[in-house]
Write a protein that holds these residues in place. Structure first.
Motif, PDB file in Angstrom:
ATOM      1  N   ILE A 291      62.706  49.189  70.960  1.00 46.26           N
ATOM      2  CA  ILE A 291      62.583  48.760  72.359  1.00 46.26           C
ATOM      3  C   ILE A 291      62.558  47.241  72.435  1.00 46.26           C
ATOM      4  N   PRO A 292      63.503  46.634  73.175  1.00 41.71           N
ATOM      5  CA  PRO A 292      63.482  45.169  73.355  1.00 41.71           C
ATOM      6  C   PRO A 292      62.445  44.780  74.404  1.00 41.71           C
ATOM      7  N   GLU A 293      61.204  44.523  73.934  1.00 46.16           N
ATOM      8  CA  GLU A 293      60.097  44.284  74.860  1.00 46.16           C
ATOM      9  C   GLU A 293      60.388  43.159  75.844  1.00 46.16           C
ATOM     10  N   THR A 695      71.531  41.189  76.591  1.00 45.34           N
ATOM     11  CA  THR A 695      71.178  42.574  76.281  1.00 45.34           C
ATOM     12  C   THR A 695      71.789  42.981  74.938  1.00 45.34           C
ATOM     13  N   ARG A 696      73.046  42.653  74.746  1.00 50.02           N
ATOM     14  CA  ARG A 696      73.715  42.991  73.485  1.00 50.02           C
ATOM     15  C   ARG A 696      73.112  42.204  72.320  1.00 50.02           C
ATOM     16  N   TYR A 697      72.795  40.953  72.578  1.00 58.08           N
ATOM     17  CA  TYR A 697      72.182  40.129  71.540  1.00 58.08           C
ATOM     18  C   TYR A 697      70.833  40.712  71.119  1.00 58.08           C
ATOM     19  N   LEU A 698      69.982  41.042  72.094  1.00 59.31           N
ATOM     20  CA  LEU A 698      68.660  41.585  71.773  1.00 59.31           C
ATOM     21  C   LEU A 698      68.779  42.911  71.029  1.00 59.31           C
ATOM     22  N   LEU A 699      69.718  43.765  71.458  1.00 63.59           N
ATOM     23  CA  LEU A 699      69.854  45.064  70.813  1.00 63.59           C
ATOM     24  C   LEU A 699      70.418  44.928  69.399  1.00 63.59           C
ATOM     25  N   SER A 700      71.346  43.982  69.191  1.00 66.94           N
ATOM     26  CA  SER A 700      71.856  43.776  67.826  1.00 66.94           C
ATOM     27  C   SER A 700      70.730  43.284  66.923  1.00 66.94           C
ATOM     28  N   SER A 701      69.842  42.448  67.466  1.00 64.32           N
ATOM     29  CA  SER A 701      68.694  41.983  66.689  1.00 64.32           C
ATOM     30  C   SER A 701      67.766  43.156  66.368  1.00 64.32           C
ATOM     31  N   ASN A 702      67.549  44.029  67.345  1.00 66.15           N
ATOM     32  CA  ASN A 702      66.666  45.168  67.120  1.00 66.15           C
ATOM     33  C   ASN A 702      67.250  46.150  66.123  1.00 66.15           C
ATOM     34  N   VAL A 703      68.593  46.329  66.152  1.00 67.48           N
ATOM     35  CA  VAL A 703      69.225  47.183  65.149  1.00 67.48           C
ATOM     36  C   VAL A 703      69.001  46.598  63.756  1.00 67.48           C
ATOM     37  N   ASN A 730      60.604  39.877  68.868  1.00 73.68           N
ATOM     38  CA  ASN A 730      61.157  40.394  70.127  1.00 73.68           C
ATOM     39  C   ASN A 730      60.710  39.599  71.351  1.00 73.68           C
ATOM     40  N   LEU A 731      59.453  39.146  71.331  1.00 75.31           N
ATOM     41  CA  LEU A 731      58.912  38.497  72.530  1.00 75.31           C
ATOM     42  C   LEU A 731      59.066  36.990  72.519  1.00 75.31           C
ATOM     43  N   ASN A 812      73.224  34.427  65.099  1.00 79.86           N
ATOM     44  CA  ASN A 812      73.891  35.505  65.832  1.00 79.86           C
ATOM     45  C   ASN A 812      73.966  35.228  67.330  1.00 79.86           C
ATOM     46  N   VAL A 813      72.957  34.522  67.885  1.00 79.55           N
ATOM     47  CA  VAL A 813      72.962  34.292  69.330  1.00 79.55           C
ATOM     48  C   VAL A 813      74.176  33.471  69.750  1.00 79.55           C
ATOM     49  N   LEU A 814      74.662  32.619  68.848  1.00 74.98           N
ATOM     50  CA  LEU A 814      75.848  31.817  69.170  1.00 74.98           C
ATOM     51  C   LEU A 814      77.090  32.693  69.302  1.00 74.98           C
ATOM     52  N   ASN A 815      77.110  33.835  68.599  1.00 78.39           N
ATOM     53  CA  ASN A 815      78.231  34.775  68.730  1.00 78.39           C
ATOM     54  C   ASN A 815      78.324  35.350  70.141  1.00 78.39           C
TER      55      ASN A 815
END
Length: 900
Positions: A291-293, A695-703, A730-731, A812-815
């Motif tokens: 979960i991306p808090e 959203t995609r960045y946070l989820l890729s980080s969570n994966v 995450n936060l 990764n965020v730069l991607n």
């Protein structure tokens, strides 16, 4: 739907009755009601007020912030953390949830602070005749059968049947959308007469702008046309925004994934004969990782920042999600008057017997030229033109004044346009004598005459419908002399008059006559044997920037439909001037005759709707919605309120909009300008792109976190990240960079793309693939770092994995700054907030690595400079791979035939 009385019996169509029939039907009398009868009727019919729609309490607005599925899942995650013996983790999650709710509550409560709009629209006092005497009463005490006196400048207090009128004109724009004041006069009208053409009725909530009159009250409160629209608005349910639906869908998906992964891992661990408590802790860690808090808070903050940006572009957003919804719009249903046009009537052409001239200038500014062809002419040197302008200036009640903010007309817009034209020529009423007699305009006479003393005699100056004046004229001013009006010239002028009308111009003619001495001054004796002077073409000109805005909509794949209360000719002419392509115009009456399928097909080619009602607008929204369209509806009047509430995004006018429209809307257009809507669409698209990016960045980080935890478990390694470390990522670090990603500038082609499908998930198949690939890469790198050290020093190994994952994610965020363009195309420093966020995240991570109190709280140990360098080198390929992919993708697309 047939109107009914409070007792449930059908009400008659008042406009179809004569004054005598209305008098009998409502039990009225020209001497007014008695006080006793009025009080009895008040008990029977109720007060002349609108039913209030109960406003939600502060607590209800606050609790609504917790309706999101994602928020519910976060609360469950907090509970699981607490049960797992991690109260700090639970507290951190709950703090984020509460802060998010406070931010959303604050925005929505402030937007709803205005007093109930529909109640404000009703007047507070009215003048009636009671017991044979003129009395001023509270309008809420007015009842059917009351005899009401109407004066210029007053709001109409109820629906009234006109029994007497003298030059009575009413502004009905808030109710019908009609831009010009409507002449009122008694008399029976045919059944089926449209609301905007019921000249024998004055409706609640409209305003008397000229003359005076009186009439019988036939409907009060919720039985008025105003009240029926208010009831219709209250029955319309609020639409859920596309973003809210997508975030709920994402929350449900993530919740199921979290439960599935946690359950699977617990089962695997138990099969490996690990302890139940250890596996419960691992399950909680995975739930926290999935979960991306920070996502709800980042979405809310991004929308709030976007609201401030939109305000600078004259778009005042009343509800947070509406700013993003604007970016999804595929159809804009826009009003004409004041939105596409300037809402300032202006004379643009004048035709006399000798010549035709064009009149230049903007708005009510009394500066402009008179052009014959392209050559400027002196209007005072042309006898015919000079006399025409002098007559329309003298036969006029409007005045022009310079106030703070610009020139303003006092009086009807049409008369004001004539005054401005005369002043452009250098004429003024300052030296004119006092008028001696007036024969007022009404819808039956279609003309107005004012007599002035001139020299040793008197001159009647007249303006009105050109065909009426031509029929009463026997002479014409030509070459500076009065000559007979021949049938050939009369026919030629009538033909040109039809041409003016076909171009959507409102046409007013002028005539004059020197009165013979000794005749009796009556309308019949004065308004005959006239000298015809010519006619003027008057228009509410389009805004200069509106045509470019419509062109931009076309390139962005957005349909524009003009919906107006004006007549079809005027609407079609404005549409042509703006470049709005439409196969004719569809009137409200024609719309009613079409079935839904026929209307849906017609709306694909017909983009001009005229003479429409509130019910028509709702039906248009229903029909367009069948094709999954996201609809923006603009409006300014009471009649627009239901449609504004039902549309995907309702846009009220800030300057000329009623409170009813503003309260029913999601957005208020501060400058009433269509171009600002298009600017808001561009900003809304930027917001959605950025929400999609982070959203995609946070989820890729969570994966990456999930792969690291599950991979370590399957390899028989210790827990690679503890819950508090995952929560920190995450936060704090991910949250900072995600928020900065929300400030990414719009891509250059943002308004060359078609609107997105509102049913499409915020995560497409290709997005899931990218998230999975990058997440697996990040997770495997983290495991690699951990495996090299855990056997020697578990705390240091965990700190390397913890810090390494953060560094990898910062690469990764730069991607995710763009899904299509590499950094050198968008500019490495074009989003300075992101650079600061990356540096800030590194600084915060350094604190938790080197400050002892953080070492104890987060289970970290100090790292060497070489450790940081190793992690930086390991993460660099994450960015380079993304850049190479985008460059190759662009080259393939630029070389394909489809891209040329």
């Amino acid at each position: 739907m047939e109107a009914q009385s409070p007792g449930g019996t059908p009400l008659p169509d008042w406009h179809t009755l004569s004054a005598e029939e209305v008098e009998r039907e409502v039990g009225a009398d020209l001497s007014g009601l008695s006080t006793g009868e009025a009080e009895a009727r008040l008990q029977r019919y109720g007060k002349n007020v609108l039913r209030e729609e109960a406003r939600e309490s502060r607590l209800q607005v606050f609790l609504q912030q917790f309706k999101s599925v994602l928020i519910v899942i976060l609360i469950i995650a907090a509970a699981a953390s607490f049960l797992a013996g991690e109260p700090l983790d639970a507290a951190a999650i709950l703090i984020i949830v509460v802060l998010n709710a406070i931010l959303g509550y604050s925005q929505e409560w402030q937007a709803g602070e205005a007093i109930e709009a529909l109640r404000k629209m009703l007047v507070q006092h009215a003048v009636v005749v009671r017991d044979g005497e003129r009395r001023e009463i509270d309008a809420s005490g007015m009842v059917p059968g009351d005899l009401v006196l109407l004066e210029m400048g007053e709001r109409v207090p109820a629906d009234i049947y006109i029994v007497e009128a003298t030059s009575l004109e009413v502004d009905e724009a808030p109710l019908t959308g009609e831009s010009s004041p409507v002449d009122k006069a008694p008399g029976r009208l045919p059944a089926g007469t449209p609301l905007a053409e019921r000249s024998n009725m004055a409706f609640a909530g409209t305003t008397v702008v000229n003359g005076h009159g009186r009439g019988f009250v036939v409907a009060t409160g919720m039985e008025t046309e105003f009240g029926q629209i208010a009831g219709l608005s209250q029955r319309v349910a609020d639409e859920t925004t596309p973003l809210a639906r997508q975030m709920d869908r994402l929350g449900r998906d993530l919740g199921l994934i979290a439960l599935g992964i946690a359950a699977l891992v617990v089962v695997v661990g138990l099969l490996q004969q690990r302890g139940l408590l250890e596996m419960f802790l691992v399950g909680v860690s995975l739930a926290v990782a999935v979960i991306p808090e920070g996502l709800p808070a980042v979405v809310t903050l991004t929308l709030a920042i976007g609201i401030k940006t939109m305000m600078r572009r004259n778009c005042l957003i009343r509800h947070l999600p509406a700013s993003e919804t604007l970016g999804a719009v595929s159809v804009i249903c826009t009003d004409k008057t004041g939105t596409l046009t300037r809402n300032e009537m202006a004379v643009v052409r004048v035709r006399t017997a000798d010549t035709e001239v064009a009149v230049t200038g903007a708005g009510y500014l009394p500066i402009g030229e008179f052009l014959a062809g392209e050559k400027p002419v002196d209007p005072l040197a042309d006898p015919g033109l000079r006399q025409f302008l002098r007559t329309v200036l003298l036969c006029n009640h409007a005045t022009l004044a310079l106030e703070e903010g610009g020139w303003r007309v006092f009086g009807t817009p049409t008369e004001g346009a004539l005054v401005v034209a005369a002043e452009k020529a250098g004429l003024s009423r300052d030296d004119a004598p006092e008028p001696e007699k007036e024969f007022s305009f009404n819808s039956t006479r279609k003309r107005m005459t004012i007599i002035y003393p001139e020299g040793e005699g008197d001159v009647a100056h007249m303006k009105g419908a050109p065909e009426v004046l031509l029929a009463r004229s026997s002479r014409v001013l030509r070459g500076g002399s009065v000559v007979p009006l021949t049938d050939e010239l009369r026919d030629a002028l009538l033909a040109e008059l039809d041409e003016y009308a076909s171009q959507g111009l409102r046409v007013l003619g002028a005539a004059c006559r020197t009165l013979p001495a000794g005749i009796e001054w009556t309308a019949d004796t004065v308004e005959t044997d006239l000298v015809f002077l010519g006619f003027a073409g008057i228009v509410d000109p389009p805004r200069p920037e509106a045509a470019e805005a419509i062109r931009l909509c076309r390139s962005a794949g957005i349909d524009v439909i003009m919906i107006t209360g004006d007549n079809p000719l005027t609407a079609s002419a404005i549409a042509r001037d703006l470049g709005l392509s439409s196969e004719g115009a569809l009137t409200g009456a024609e719309l009613e005759a079409l079935g839904d399928d026929e209307l849906e097909e017609r709306l694909k080619t017909t983009k001009v709707l005229s003479r429409v009602t509130a019910e028509h607008k709702l039906r248009v929204i229903d029909v367009l919605s069948r094709d999954r369209q996201v609809i923006a509806m603009t409006g300014d009047g009471v009649n627009d309120a239901p449609a504004l509430k039902k549309a995907s995004i309702g846009i009220a006018m800030g300057i000329k909009g009623t409170d009813a429209a503003k309260e029913s809307s999601d957005m208020v257009l501060v400058d009433d300008n269509f171009a600002s809507i298009v600017a808001g669409v561009e900003e809304g698209r930027r917001e959605y792109d950025n929400i999609s990016r982070f959203t995609r960045y946070l989820l890729s980080s969570n994966v990456g976190e999930i792969v690291a935890i599950v991979g370590a478990l399957l390899l028989g390694l210790p827990l690679i990240l503890i819950p508090v470390q995952i929560l920190w990522i995450n936060l704090v670090t991910d949250g900072l960079t995600a928020l900065a990603l929300g400030l990414e500038p719009a891509e250059q082609d943002v308004m060359q793309r078609r609107p997105r499908d509102p049913q499409e998930s915020i995560l497409t198949r290709s997005a899931y693939l990218v998230i999975l690939i990058l997440g697996v890469w990040l997770g495997l790198l983290t495991i690699y770092v951990f495996m090299g050290l855990y056997a020697v020093d578990l705390d240091r190994a965990r700190t390397m994995a913890f810090t390494g994952l953060i560094i990898f994610e910062l690469y990764n965020v730069l991607n995710f700054r763009s899904f299509r363009f590499p950094l050198h195309r968008i500019g490495f420093f074009s989003n300075p907030a992101l650079i600061l966020a990356i540096l800030g995240s590194l600084a915060l991570q350094a604190l938790v690595v080197y400050v002892p109190i953080f070492n104890a709280f987060l289970g970290t140990a100090p790292l060497t400079f070489a450790d940081w360098g190793l992690l930086a080198l390991l993460g660099l390929p994450v960015l380079l791979a993304g850049e190479v992919y985008k460059i190759l993708r662009l080259r393939v697309r630029s070389g394909s035939p489809a891209s040329s």
